[in-house]
Design a protein around this motif. Structure first.
Motif, PDB file in Angstrom:
ATOM      1  N   ASN A 219      11.263 -13.066 -43.789  1.00 41.22           N
ATOM      2  CA  ASN A 219      11.907 -11.798 -43.435  1.00 41.22           C
ATOM      3  C   ASN A 219      11.303 -11.238 -42.155  1.00 41.22           C
ATOM      4  OD1 ASN A 219      13.660  -9.502 -43.997  1.00 41.22           O
ATOM      5  ND2 ASN A 219      11.779  -8.379 -44.429  1.00 41.22           N
ATOM      6  N   THR A 220      12.166 -10.635 -41.333  1.00 41.77           N
ATOM      7  CA  THR A 220      11.732  -9.963 -40.102  1.00 41.77           C
ATOM      8  C   THR A 220      12.372  -8.584 -40.060  1.00 41.77           C
ATOM      9  OG1 THR A 220      11.595 -12.074 -38.922  1.00 41.77           O
ATOM     10  CG2 THR A 220      11.663 -10.077 -37.598  1.00 41.77           C
ATOM     11  N   ARG A 221      11.567  -7.582 -39.774  1.00 45.48           N
ATOM     12  CA  ARG A 221      12.084  -6.212 -39.769  1.00 45.48           C
ATOM     13  C   ARG A 221      11.610  -5.488 -38.517  1.00 45.48           C
ATOM     14  NH1 ARG A 221      10.760  -1.034 -41.309  1.00 45.48           N
ATOM     15  NH2 ARG A 221       8.625  -1.655 -41.811  1.00 45.48           N
ATOM     16  N   LEU A 222      12.560  -4.841 -37.833  1.00 45.53           N
ATOM     17  CA  LEU A 222      12.248  -4.014 -36.671  1.00 45.53           C
ATOM     18  C   LEU A 222      12.166  -2.572 -37.136  1.00 45.53           C
ATOM     19  CD1 LEU A 222      11.836  -4.176 -33.581  1.00 45.53           C
ATOM     20  CD2 LEU A 222      14.271  -3.674 -33.332  1.00 45.53           C
ATOM     21  N   GLY A 223      11.028  -1.942 -36.900  1.00 45.74           N
ATOM     22  CA  GLY A 223      10.807  -0.592 -37.390  1.00 45.74           C
ATOM     23  C   GLY A 223      11.091   0.472 -36.349  1.00 45.74           C
ATOM     24  N   ASP A 224      10.499   1.629 -36.542  1.00 46.32           N
ATOM     25  CA  ASP A 224      10.774   2.795 -35.714  1.00 46.32           C
ATOM     26  C   ASP A 224      10.074   2.694 -34.357  1.00 46.32           C
ATOM     27  OD1 ASP A 224      12.235   3.913 -37.785  1.00 46.32           O
ATOM     28  OD2 ASP A 224      10.490   4.979 -38.598  1.00 46.32           O
ATOM     29  N   GLU A 225      10.615   3.429 -33.388  1.00 47.33           N
ATOM     30  CA  GLU A 225       9.956   3.590 -32.102  1.00 47.33           C
ATOM     31  C   GLU A 225       8.737   4.490 -32.286  1.00 47.33           C
ATOM     32  OE1 GLU A 225      12.144   4.556 -28.224  1.00 47.33           O
ATOM     33  OE2 GLU A 225      11.054   6.424 -28.635  1.00 47.33           O
ATOM     34  N   VAL A 226       7.614   4.077 -31.671  1.00 50.29           N
ATOM     35  CA  VAL A 226       6.393   4.867 -31.785  1.00 50.29           C
ATOM     36  C   VAL A 226       5.894   5.391 -30.441  1.00 50.29           C
ATOM     37  CG1 VAL A 226       5.646   3.711 -33.898  1.00 50.29           C
ATOM     38  CG2 VAL A 226       4.940   2.791 -31.675  1.00 50.29           C
ATOM     39  N   LEU A 227       6.473   4.898 -29.334  1.00 51.45           N
ATOM     40  CA  LEU A 227       6.031   5.349 -28.016  1.00 51.45           C
ATOM     41  C   LEU A 227       7.170   5.226 -27.010  1.00 51.45           C
ATOM     42  CD1 LEU A 227       3.699   6.213 -26.055  1.00 51.45           C
ATOM     43  CD2 LEU A 227       3.296   3.769 -25.668  1.00 51.45           C
ATOM     44  N   ASP A 228       7.305   6.230 -26.160  1.00 52.07           N
ATOM     45  CA  ASP A 228       8.250   6.240 -25.034  1.00 52.07           C
ATOM     46  C   ASP A 228       7.482   6.832 -23.861  1.00 52.07           C
ATOM     47  OD1 ASP A 228      10.154   6.764 -23.130  1.00 52.07           O
ATOM     48  OD2 ASP A 228      11.333   8.154 -24.349  1.00 52.07           O
TER      49      ASP A 228
END
Length: 255
Positions: free
Chosen positions: A131-140
């Protein structure tokens, strides 16, 4: 326009600290971990900005949606590094966690000049063999820019400016990962360097007609907009935050 980052050495199996890993060239446009166990790509023909992850050793592939899109003035590119995170206590031995980055660029054209600028967005990436999961943005964060402003409008201007008929403004950022701290994600160090050419140029001023000296024809660092900040993850906001505010540097960063 991406400059090399301060890259830590590859993480030994027993090392607890996070590292920044430089990805290597893979098949086509893919960028891979040095052992080729994981490859990433953001195909240029995908308007929705999908992230393609492949595991060449097993043939497994995943196509994950990114929370960004391309348009006529915006580009998406893969940041060619991963920040490898220490495994949480009790995590499966084959689980790997990273911060991966997308560089979003914009371009502007104007009479006699133009510019481009970009921002780096870091997101969580969690992988296991199944399984591969892309999570939330943490830096911009602002990443780089290159601006060129016309400054000669007559033959006299050309003479006065020693034929340096454009003012150039450049900004580059780099990230390095610090030692693991108490908390969910490691501290990061962000360094920015801003330069102006000629050294007397200021974007907020009319620089045409300046009588330049030979010594002025250099790229000079702006001491205010060349700075370093520590970024720490705040669980309350689920984002990285600077230890103190960054200076106002839109003259360098806004195309």
């Amino acid at each position: 326009m991406l400059l090399p980052l301060l890259i830590a050495a590859a993480q030994p199996a027993a090392a607890p600290d996070p590292v920044v890993i430089a990805l290597v060239a893979g098949e086509g446009e893919r960028k891979c971990l040095p052992d080729k166990s994981l490859c990433l790509d953001v195909p240029g023909d995908a308007s929705d900005g999908g992230l393609v992850l492949t595991a060449p050793q097993t043939g497994k592939a995943d196509d994950l949606a990114l929370p960004y899109s391309r348009d006529g003035h915006q580009t998406l590119n893969l940041w060619p590094h991963l920040i490898a995170l220490p495994s949480p206590e009790g995590a499966a031995a084959d689980r790997r966690q990273y911060l991966m980055g997308i560089v979003i660029g914009t371009t502007a054209m104007y009479s006699g000049g133009g510019g481009n600028g970009s921002r780096l967005h870091l997101l969580r990436l969690d992988t296991t063999p199944s399984n591969t999961r892309l999570g939330d943005e943490v830096l911009d964060i602002v990443w780089d820019s290159s601006l060129m402003i016309r400054a000669c409008f007559s033959e006299q201007d050309m003479k006065d400016r020693r034929e340096a008929c454009h003012d150039d403004y450049n900004f580059t950022g780099t990230l390095s990962a610090g030692p693991a701290e108490a908390g969910e994600l490691p501290a990061l160090t962000y360094r920015a360097v801003a330069t102006a050419f000629p050294r007397t140029s200021r974007r907020s001023q009319d620089n045409s007609g300046q009588r330049l000296k030979a010594a002025d024809l250099v790229h000079e660092k702006d001491p205010e907009c060349s700075y370093e900040r520590t970024l720490r993850y705040n669980p309350a906001t689920s984002r990285y935050e600077m230890d103190r505010p960054a200076p106002e540097c839109s003259d360098y960063t806004t195309p």
